[in-house]
Design an enzyme around this catalytic site. Sequence first.
Site, PDB file in Angstrom:
ATOM      1  N   ASP A   1       0.884  -1.181   0.000  1.00 33.01           N
ATOM      2  CA  ASP A   1       0.000   0.000   0.000  1.00 33.01           C
ATOM      3  C   ASP A   1       0.914   1.221   0.000  1.00 33.01           C
ATOM      4  O   ASP A   1       2.087   1.100  -0.369  1.00 33.01           O
ATOM      5  CB  ASP A   1      -0.961  -0.057   1.198  1.00 33.01           C
TER       6      ASP A   1
ATOM      7  N   HIS B   1       1.914   1.491  -3.227  1.00 30.78           N
ATOM      8  CA  HIS B   1       1.091   2.482  -3.932  1.00 30.78           C
ATOM      9  C   HIS B   1       1.749   3.852  -4.022  1.00 30.78           C
ATOM     10  O   HIS B   1       1.096   4.817  -4.391  1.00 30.78           O
ATOM     11  CB  HIS B   1      -0.279   2.608  -3.251  1.00 30.78           C
TER      12      HIS B   1
END
Length: 369
Positions: free
Chosen positions: A204, A226
């Site tokens: 993430d 991410h």
Amino acid sequence: MFSLKVLTAVAAAFAAVSALPTEIETPVGSGCVITNIDQVSSVTSSCTNIVVSSLTVPAGKTLKLQLKTGTTLTFKGKTVFEATQWQGDLMEISGDKITVTGESGHVLDGQGAKYWDGKGDKGVKKPKFIRIKATGGSVFKGLHVLNCPKQCVSLNSCDHVTLDNWTVDVSAGDKNNLGHNTDGFDISSSTNLIISNSVVKNQDDCVAINKAQHVTISNLKCSGGHGLSLSVGMSKTSVSDNTVTDVAFKDCTVTNSDNGIHIKTHSDGGAGVIKNVSYKNIHLSGIRKYGVNIEQDYENGKPTGTPKNNIPITGLTISGVTGTMTGSNSKAVYILCASGGCSGWTWGVSITGSHKDNYCKNQPSNVKC
Ligand SMILES: *[C@@H]1O[C@H](CO)[C@@H](O)[C@H](O)[C@H]1NC(C)=O
Ligand SMILES: *[C@@H]1O[C@H](CO)[C@@H](O)[C@H](O)[C@H]1NC(C)=O
């Protein structure tokens, strides 16, 4: 290493004291070593030089280290957090003017694989791993964090804190896509932070900032996740909770990740601002979705395609952002601003290899799309 006899002799030789190796100052044997969770409160309330040595933290307990002002705490060996489905946090460290380090070879093991179900915040209950609440020039350096169940490091209510030379490694969660929401560093309600010279391998955000002022992030190597993110505007009512100002990301790499840079504002929140944020010298490679993604359209945690101007983005610098994309969903630049929502940007982006064309709406006129 030294016999008692030698130590006594050395101590007696006054002039030689300054030449003593630092190992002698470690408090082994002095009652300031934590090897069992039951020792935590007495040791932290009486010692200012503490070693956490090969500690197993029982399932369902927070290792709560509320340190006295000026304390030095060192992790040694494996600190293992036993698993059960609960909210956490697994560990909380707080204090003023504290120094927290890890000896070479130490590890903080969150045993993420015992929780991972591919669903992160949803699915089975998982604890967040490490919460830091520190002030006054506190330094956290050389920590090795392994296999976070979900979010790895949360910085909350911190002021004048440096994190340097960390390794946050959740790469084992890549297997069968089981690791999820394993943010590296989450920053909220904090001021005057430095995060530098660190490695994050996760699934993430490498860094996600919700609310902060005066933050510098430099020399981070992010992979698997991410990217370098701002996520602003979750509060319905508080402008200050929806404010991120004076933040610099510089000299970072983001590889094999969904995004390089991602700035999102929540259109279902209240008013706020993103001001004076810069990303300089950021190198991307193997980016699958967006090189640079700036969008003012999040609602219920998802993009809607309809931007709102409740959190204007002003004074944003994206320069020296270079690199390559991969795969059929790749788009170098995606900008979705509300009318009048974005102004005063500096822009220097050069990303190659994307499969889809850039998309920009309501971007400042100097931004090449
Ligand atoms: C970084 O931290 C590790 C311990 O995790 C240590 O062994 C290493 O020497 C540190 N590197 C620097 C440059 O301080
Ligand atoms: C913008 O933010 C950077 C990074 O925190 C800071 O050094 C600089 O002084 C800020 N500029 C202004 C005009 O406040």
